[in-house]
Design a protein around this motif. Structure first.
Motif, PDB file in Angstrom:
ATOM      1  N   ILE A 187     -23.398   0.058 -26.352  1.00  0.00           N
ATOM      2  CA  ILE A 187     -21.943   0.250 -26.322  1.00  0.00           C
ATOM      3  C   ILE A 187     -21.621   1.721 -26.076  1.00  0.00           C
ATOM      4  O   ILE A 187     -20.700   2.052 -25.322  1.00  0.00           O
ATOM      5  N   GLY A 188     -22.373   2.610 -26.704  1.00  0.00           N
ATOM      6  CA  GLY A 188     -22.179   4.043 -26.465  1.00  0.00           C
ATOM      7  C   GLY A 188     -22.365   4.402 -25.007  1.00  0.00           C
ATOM      8  O   GLY A 188     -21.575   5.157 -24.430  1.00  0.00           O
ATOM      9  N   LEU A 189     -23.402   3.846 -24.385  1.00  0.00           N
ATOM     10  CA  LEU A 189     -23.641   4.107 -22.957  1.00  0.00           C
ATOM     11  C   LEU A 189     -22.539   3.503 -22.093  1.00  0.00           C
ATOM     12  O   LEU A 189     -22.072   4.135 -21.138  1.00  0.00           O
ATOM     13  N   LEU A 190     -22.108   2.298 -22.430  1.00  0.00           N
ATOM     14  CA  LEU A 190     -21.009   1.673 -21.677  1.00  0.00           C
ATOM     15  C   LEU A 190     -19.727   2.501 -21.800  1.00  0.00           C
ATOM     16  O   LEU A 190     -18.975   2.625 -20.831  1.00  0.00           O
ATOM     17  N   ALA A 191     -19.481   3.071 -22.966  1.00  0.00           N
ATOM     18  CA  ALA A 191     -18.290   3.898 -23.155  1.00  0.00           C
ATOM     19  C   ALA A 191     -18.340   5.122 -22.244  1.00  0.00           C
ATOM     20  O   ALA A 191     -17.318   5.511 -21.659  1.00  0.00           O
ATOM     21  N   LEU A 192     -19.515   5.723 -22.100  1.00  0.00           N
ATOM     22  CA  LEU A 192     -19.648   6.868 -21.193  1.00  0.00           C
ATOM     23  C   LEU A 192     -19.427   6.452 -19.741  1.00  0.00           C
ATOM     24  O   LEU A 192     -18.763   7.164 -18.981  1.00  0.00           O
TER      25      LEU A 192
END
Length: 137
Positions: free
Chosen positions: A59-64
């Motif tokens: 999710i952190g990577l998708l947010a970026l």
């Protein structure tokens, strides 16, 4: 790029729903394992816990990616929405770390996760609506 923005926003929202499901699975698995006599200690783990941790990173990577794509599209307030999602994900990580020491803060971790899903979903909905031409009257 609007479509990519929309898809990434929806992926974030779906991933959060799966996070909620995985932590519920983890809790019920812990309860069942404890009832079955399994020793629950520092080295204990189950699928729900492992999935929750790994998916949180995703999710952190998708947010970026959401933030990067927001600069390549014309979604109204798209950058703001993506920036808010990134900020909320940072808060989410901090709440997770602190909640191991102060478990009551886990409530805020859960609520913040739902807010992440809501903001990402709202951004995705904005991308689905075509820009309206400006008319003078």
């Amino acid at each position: 790029m609007r479509n990519v923005y929309r898809i990434v926003g929806m992926l974030i929202a779906i991933a959060v729903v799966l996070q909620v499901a995985s932590i519920a699975l983890a809790g019920f698995t812990i309860a069942k394992d404890a009832d079955d006599g399994t020793s629950i200690g520092a080295d204990y783990s189950n699928f729900g816990q492992s999935y929750h941790s790994i998916a949180g990173t995703a999710i952190g990577l998708l947010a970026l990616v959401f933030l990067i794509v927001s600069f390549l599209t014309d979604v109204p307030r798209g950058r703001v929405m993506a920036g808010i999602v990134v900020g909320l994900v940072v808060v989410q990580f901090l709440l997770a770390v602190v909640s191991f020491g102060v478990p009551a803060l886990g409530l805020l971790h859960g609520i913040n996760g739902l807010v992440i899903a809501g903001v990402a979903s709202a951004g995705a909905r904005r991308a689905a609506v075509p820009n309206q031409p400006v008319t003078s009257g």
